[in-house]
Design an enzyme around this catalytic site. Structure first.
Site, PDB file in Angstrom:
ATOM      1  N   THR A  62       0.847  -1.194   0.000  1.00 22.69           N
ATOM      2  CA  THR A  62       0.000   0.000   0.000  1.00 22.69           C
ATOM      3  C   THR A  62       0.875   1.233   0.000  1.00 22.69           C
ATOM      4  OG1 THR A  62      -0.088   0.024   2.423  1.00 22.69           O
ATOM      5  CG2 THR A  62      -1.894  -1.105   1.259  1.00 22.69           C
ATOM      6  N   ASN A  85       1.514   4.788   0.934  1.00 22.20           N
ATOM      7  CA  ASN A  85       0.982   5.647   1.994  1.00 22.20           C
ATOM      8  C   ASN A  85       1.117   7.118   1.629  1.00 22.20           C
ATOM      9  OD1 ASN A  85       1.652   2.991   3.217  1.00 22.20           O
ATOM     10  ND2 ASN A  85       0.941   3.982   5.095  1.00 22.20           N
ATOM     11  N   GLU A  99      -3.935   4.903   2.725  1.00 26.40           N
ATOM     12  CA  GLU A  99      -3.029   4.118   1.894  1.00 26.40           C
ATOM     13  C   GLU A  99      -3.784   3.451   0.765  1.00 26.40           C
ATOM     14  OE1 GLU A  99      -1.516   0.668   4.296  1.00 26.40           O
ATOM     15  OE2 GLU A  99      -2.069   1.963   5.962  1.00 26.40           O
TER      16      GLU A  99
HETATM   17  P1  ADP Z   1       5.117   0.923   3.593  1.00 28.11           P
HETATM   18  O1  ADP Z   1       4.865   0.499   5.007  1.00 28.11           O
HETATM   19  O2  ADP Z   1       6.369   1.739   3.438  1.00 28.11           O
HETATM   20  O3  ADP Z   1       3.911   1.611   2.983  1.00 28.11           O
HETATM   21  P2  ADP Z   1       4.380  -1.403   1.997  1.00 28.11           P
HETATM   22  O4  ADP Z   1       4.753  -2.822   2.331  1.00 28.11           O
HETATM   23  O5  ADP Z   1       2.937  -1.017   2.204  1.00 28.11           O
HETATM   24  O6  ADP Z   1       5.372  -0.447   2.773  1.00 28.11           O
HETATM   25  O7  ADP Z   1       4.797  -1.152   0.470  1.00 28.11           O
HETATM   26  C1  ADP Z   1       4.393   0.047  -0.140  1.00 28.11           C
HETATM   27  C2  ADP Z   1       5.290   0.484  -1.291  1.00 28.11           C
HETATM   28  O8  ADP Z   1       5.344  -0.541  -2.297  1.00 28.11           O
HETATM   29  C3  ADP Z   1       4.691   1.688  -2.000  1.00 28.11           C
HETATM   30  O9  ADP Z   1       5.105   2.909  -1.377  1.00 28.11           O
HETATM   31  C4  ADP Z   1       5.248   1.563  -3.408  1.00 28.11           C
HETATM   32  O10 ADP Z   1       6.494   2.238  -3.519  1.00 28.11           O
HETATM   33  C5  ADP Z   1       5.444   0.050  -3.589  1.00 28.11           C
HETATM   34  N1  ADP Z   1       4.437  -0.630  -4.423  1.00 28.11           N
HETATM   35  C6  ADP Z   1       4.736  -1.586  -5.344  1.00 28.11           C
HETATM   36  N2  ADP Z   1       3.639  -2.051  -5.950  1.00 28.11           N
HETATM   37  C7  ADP Z   1       2.587  -1.383  -5.419  1.00 28.11           C
HETATM   38  C8  ADP Z   1       1.167  -1.428  -5.668  1.00 28.11           C
HETATM   39  N3  ADP Z   1       0.641  -2.263  -6.583  1.00 28.11           N
HETATM   40  N4  ADP Z   1       0.362  -0.607  -4.943  1.00 28.11           N
HETATM   41  C9  ADP Z   1       0.902   0.230  -4.029  1.00 28.11           C
HETATM   42  N5  ADP Z   1       2.223   0.317  -3.742  1.00 28.11           N
HETATM   43  C10 ADP Z   1       3.087  -0.478  -4.431  1.00 28.11           C
HETATM   44 MG    MG Z   2       1.922   0.836   3.012  1.00 25.27          MG
END
Ligand code: ADP
Ligand code: MG
Length: 141
Positions: free
Chosen positions: A26, A28, A78
């Site tokens: 997601t 954010n 998010e």
């Molecule tokens: P965080 O806790 O930093 O938000 P996440 O595990 O939720 O980590 O991963 C989010 C990040 O993954 C996003 O900020 C983006 O850079 C990347 N990402 C890759 N594919 C997607 C997708 N399909 N939807 C949203 N984010 C994605």
């Molecule tokens: Mg996230």
């Protein structure tokens, strides 16, 4: 009822609670984007469209809330974009058009229950969005 509504802002580091490990990363939004939402936007899960910088326009599901499963103390906003990306896009600008509401925030008894519910949220969003027009003058051409 605030729908549809629009928002844009930079993708920031989230809480690092492993959404990606669950197969549901997601992106954010920063807290100033959350503060600038229309006042009557409640917590819960929504669906709509998203554009990363000048990308094509993708379907997305979005959660606004306190995420009770993780006992968050911070409000979060998010989005999970329904596309497979080869790279992360932290720091990129995202524009979203939020079209519909799916459900309120819920408490889950297990990670499996949480993941199953998100998968059904995604199915619902696809069903609602697939025969509608994603184009909107808000997005970059
Ligand atoms: P965080 O806790 O930093 O938000 P996440 O595990 O939720 O980590 O991963 C989010 C990040 O993954 C996003 O900020 C983006 O850079 C990347 N990402 C890759 N594919 C997607 C997708 N399909 N939807 C949203 N984010 C994605
Ligand atoms: Mg996230």
């Amino acid at each position: 009822n605030a729908l549809p509504f629009y928002a844009s802002g930079l993708v920031v580091k989230g809480f690092g609670r492993g959404s990606k490990d669950l197969g549901i990363p997601t992106a954010n939004f920063s807290s100033d984007v959350i503060k600038n939402l229309p006042e009557n936007v409640g917590t819960g899960v929504y669906f709509g469209w998203a554009q990363v910088e000048n990308s094509e326009i993708y379907m997305m599901v979005m959660s606004i809330g306190w995420n009770p499963f993780y006992n968050n103390t911070e409000k979060s906003m998010e989005i999970h974009i329904l596309n497979k990306f080869d790279n992360d896009f932290y720091g990129s600008n995202i524009k979203i058009k939020v079209v519909g509401f799916i459900r309120p925030e819920l408490n889950f008894n297990s990670v499996e229950e949480l993941v199953n519910t998100i998968h059904s949220d995604i199915e619902y969003a696809i069903q609602k969005l697939e025969n509608t027009d994603k184009n909107d003058e808000y997005f970059n051409l």
